[in-house]
Design an enzyme around this catalytic site. Structure first.
Site, mmCIF file in Angstrom:
data_model
loop_
_atom_site.group_PDB
_atom_site.id
_atom_site.type_symbol
_atom_site.label_atom_id
_atom_site.label_comp_id
_atom_site.label_asym_id
_atom_site.label_seq_id
_atom_site.Cartn_x
_atom_site.Cartn_y
_atom_site.Cartn_z
ATOM 1 N N ASP A 21 0.854 -1.181 0.000
ATOM 2 C CA ASP A 21 0.000 0.000 0.000
ATOM 3 C C ASP A 21 0.896 1.240 0.000
ATOM 4 O O ASP A 21 1.599 1.501 0.972
ATOM 5 C CB ASP A 21 -0.906 -0.021 1.240
ATOM 6 C CG ASP A 21 -1.938 1.099 1.233
ATOM 7 O OD1 ASP A 21 -1.966 1.878 0.259
ATOM 8 O OD2 ASP A 21 -2.709 1.193 2.214
ATOM 9 N N LEU A 22 0.893 1.983 -1.095
ATOM 10 C CA LEU A 22 1.777 3.139 -1.230
ATOM 11 C C LEU A 22 1.310 4.293 -0.347
ATOM 12 O O LEU A 22 0.113 4.522 -0.188
ATOM 13 C CB LEU A 22 1.835 3.574 -2.691
ATOM 14 C CG LEU A 22 2.375 2.496 -3.644
ATOM 15 C CD1 LEU A 22 2.114 2.876 -5.088
ATOM 16 C CD2 LEU A 22 3.861 2.256 -3.409
ATOM 17 N N TYR A 33 -1.018 9.951 -4.402
ATOM 18 C CA TYR A 33 -1.093 11.095 -5.311
ATOM 19 C C TYR A 33 -0.093 12.179 -4.904
ATOM 20 O O TYR A 33 0.567 12.795 -5.740
ATOM 21 C CB TYR A 33 -2.499 11.702 -5.304
ATOM 22 C CG TYR A 33 -3.582 10.850 -5.939
ATOM 23 C CD1 TYR A 33 -3.304 9.602 -6.487
ATOM 24 C CD2 TYR A 33 -4.890 11.306 -5.994
ATOM 25 C CE1 TYR A 33 -4.296 8.841 -7.053
ATOM 26 C CE2 TYR A 33 -5.901 10.544 -6.568
ATOM 27 C CZ TYR A 33 -5.594 9.311 -7.090
ATOM 28 O OH TYR A 33 -6.585 8.562 -7.658
ATOM 29 N N ARG A 86 -0.125 16.572 7.162
ATOM 30 C CA ARG A 86 -0.833 15.855 8.239
ATOM 31 C C ARG A 86 -0.326 16.284 9.614
ATOM 32 O O ARG A 86 -1.096 16.362 10.567
ATOM 33 C CB ARG A 86 -0.694 14.344 8.040
ATOM 34 C CG ARG A 86 -1.394 13.865 6.783
ATOM 35 C CD ARG A 86 -1.319 12.376 6.560
ATOM 36 N NE ARG A 86 -1.675 12.063 5.183
ATOM 37 C CZ ARG A 86 -1.939 10.851 4.729
ATOM 38 N NH1 ARG A 86 -1.897 9.813 5.554
ATOM 39 N NH2 ARG A 86 -2.257 10.649 3.460
ATOM 40 N N ASP A 136 -3.113 2.494 -5.829
ATOM 41 C CA ASP A 136 -2.020 2.511 -4.846
ATOM 42 C C ASP A 136 -1.844 1.220 -4.054
ATOM 43 O O ASP A 136 -1.048 1.177 -3.123
ATOM 44 C CB ASP A 136 -2.221 3.675 -3.869
ATOM 45 C CG ASP A 136 -3.573 3.626 -3.170
ATOM 46 O OD1 ASP A 136 -4.435 2.821 -3.562
ATOM 47 O OD2 ASP A 136 -3.781 4.414 -2.225
ATOM 48 N N GLU A 137 -2.566 0.170 -4.419
ATOM 49 C CA GLU A 137 -2.452 -1.084 -3.670
ATOM 50 C C GLU A 137 -2.253 -2.269 -4.617
ATOM 51 O O GLU A 137 -2.802 -2.294 -5.715
ATOM 52 C CB GLU A 137 -3.713 -1.321 -2.826
ATOM 53 C CG GLU A 137 -3.980 -0.250 -1.780
ATOM 54 C CD GLU A 137 -5.271 -0.509 -1.019
ATOM 55 O OE1 GLU A 137 -5.433 -1.619 -0.475
ATOM 56 O OE2 GLU A 137 -6.125 0.399 -0.979
#
Length: 503
Positions: free
Chosen positions: A19-20, A24, A56, A111-112
């Site tokens: 999982d990246l 984006y 974040r 992304d996975e």
């Protein structure tokens, strides 16, 4: 619930879920290195659909409104992410890179990826046994900090799997500049659940004895991949809210409510059991593109929307090299009572003289295709009466090889162009034309989508609709505390994520 034999058999599999991280945003930072170390958000419509970890740290969250994000972090840099082309291209590079290690790579969104590394693990296990080497170190974290028993071959397999997962992540970073998390477990469900335990850029292995703790740590049944919004609502009416409720629920009642197949599968999921294979995607079954908007209420506007959708679709079909034989138009009408489920479709065969033009000069196709699609539109809408559309989708399906695509022809060699040697089979987008309610889907979303703008974020999530072996239902329902008008314009996988986070 005792299935120790099947559990032992399933535990022989080793599955990695890759999982990246904030995908984006990472792609944008690679495209423009000046954005590194600055708070960055990727904007779709009125939302920050993802943001980097710098943002974040300053309070910005995924799926936060642009207004709220700017208030939280005035220095936030926003990049428009409505053109999905750079994300798609990078996404396929990741899948192809993983294919160099192993042919069993299954895409899940941009992304996975799931990778079944069972055979690689077995080879390394044999080498380990032959060398009589007793040293074996786990890479990354072990869920629950569980002690590893090197006399247990299931443990050893998973530890070897953790080393391979680290090799994947190192290669993705070295070759593409992307970081990501990984989960290593005995099936797809568990590997996906455990991969997010430590973020970002970390990995976790799940040993069989900790499976129960992982599953029971999910505070709501919708957190279980494969149990979507509609299924969740039906279960809630039965008093089933968490995994423990589902495990204890009488199967006969579940079967009566959901049918035997779905009941059996979701109860298995509640125990962490998932025998669905990692299945590489084949060539696309269809190409589709859609756009959502606040209002479209005239024939002229409808024609303009269709003319905007076609060029990108025709380009993708040209690059694919096959000819579509069916075209479908889908519309969504605004309804004050049922805003999200009001879709209607019409399709028809493409006339033979037009089929022959696919793969050649697409400009000759535009006008006749627009005419066909407008006829389909008029079958659904009485244009003499007022109408209010909020979505249009065009889909080409029933794809067949060109008659000239034989060995020796230019078409054959163009179609046979593949990734660099050793990169494995090129995996492409898959969209199934005939999926409806009850279709198996990892991401609880079975609606048609397209490719280049915000409207199409959910495209890649459907590439494995047939593959996962987990039943689910599409949904378009918005939680009450989200602005309905804004919500209706969002891509449907973003709608889904909002709903799941609000549940």
């Amino acid at each position: 619930h005792s299935k120790s034999a099947s559990a032992r058999s399933a535990a022989c599999r080793v599955i990695v879920h890759v999982d990246l991280d904030c995908f984006y945003a990472q792609v944008e930072m690679i495209r423009n290195p000046e954005l590194r170390d600055k708070p960055l958000g990727v904007q779709q419509k009125y939302l920050v659909v993802t943001c980097n970890y710098e943002a974040r740290k300053l309070g910005v969250k995924k799926l936060m409104s642009v207004k709220d994000a700017k208030e939280k972090c005035p220095q936030l840099i926003l990049v428009n992410g409505e053109d999905l082309t750079p994300y798609r291209e990078m996404s396929y590079k990741v899948t192809e890179l993983l294919g160099e290690f192993c042919p069993l790579v299954e895409r899940l969104g941009f992304d996975e990826n799931f990778v079944d590394i069972t055979e690689i693990v077995e080879k390394r296990l044999n080498q380990l046994q032959q060398s009589e080497c007793s040293r074996l170190c786990v890479s990354g974290h072990v869920y629950n900090n569980q002690a590893i028993n090197l006399h247990d071959t299931m443990h050893v397999r998973l530890v070897i799997g953790s080393q391979i997962a680290e090799e994947f992540r190192e290669a993705i970073y070295a070759r593409l500049g992307l970081t990501g998390c990984a989960g290593v477990a005995s099936n797809k469900l568990l590997s996906k659940l455990v991969s997010g335990t430590f973020k970002p850029n970390q990995q976790t292995v799940l040993l069989p004895e900790s499976c129960r703790d992982l599953i029971r740590s999910l505070d709501h049944i919708q957190k279980v991949p494969g149990i979507g919004y509609k299924t969740t609502k039906r279960l809630e009416t039965l008093g089933v809210r968490n995994v423990c409720d589902l495990q204890a629920f009488p199967f006969a009642v579940l079967e009566k409510e959901l049918g035997v197949s779905i009941a059996q599968r979701i109860q298995n999921l509640s125990y962490g059991e998932d025998d669905s294979p990692v299945t590489p995607s084949g060539p696309p079954q269809s190409f589709s593109d859609e756009d959502s908007f606040k209002k479209c209420s005239s024939e002229v506007e409808v024609k303009e929307k269709i003319e905007e959708l076609l060029p990108n679709l025709l380009d993708r079909i040209y690059k694919d090299g096959r000819q579509p034989h069916t075209v479908r138009l889908t519309i969504r009408q605004f309804s004050s009572t049922d805003k999200w489920l009001n879709r209607e479709s019409r399709q028809c065969p493409i006339p033979p003289h037009l089929i022959q033009k696919f793969g050649k000069e697409s400009s000759n196709l535009m006008s006749p295709l627009v005419d066909i699609l407008m006829k389909l539109f008029r079958k659904m809408i009485d244009v003499d009466l007022p109408f209010h559309l909020t979505l249009l989708s065009v889909c080409f399906s029933n794809l067949k090889d060109l008659p000239s695509s034989k060995k020796g022809s230019i078409g054959f060699y163009l179609k046979q162009m593949s990734p660099p040697p050793g990169s494995g089979k090129r995996v492409r987008e898959v969209e199934d034309v005939s999926q409806g309610e009850g279709s198996a889907s990892w991401n609880q979303n079975c609606n048609r989508t397209g490719t280049t703008k915000t409207r199409k974020l959910s495209e890649e999530k459907k590439s494995n609709i047939k593959k996962a072996g987990i039943p689910d239902f599409p949904f378009h329902l918005s939680p009450g505390d989200i602005d309905q008008e804004v919500f209706s314009e969002l891509p449907e996988d973003i709608q889904k994520e909002i709903i799941s986070e609000k549940t």
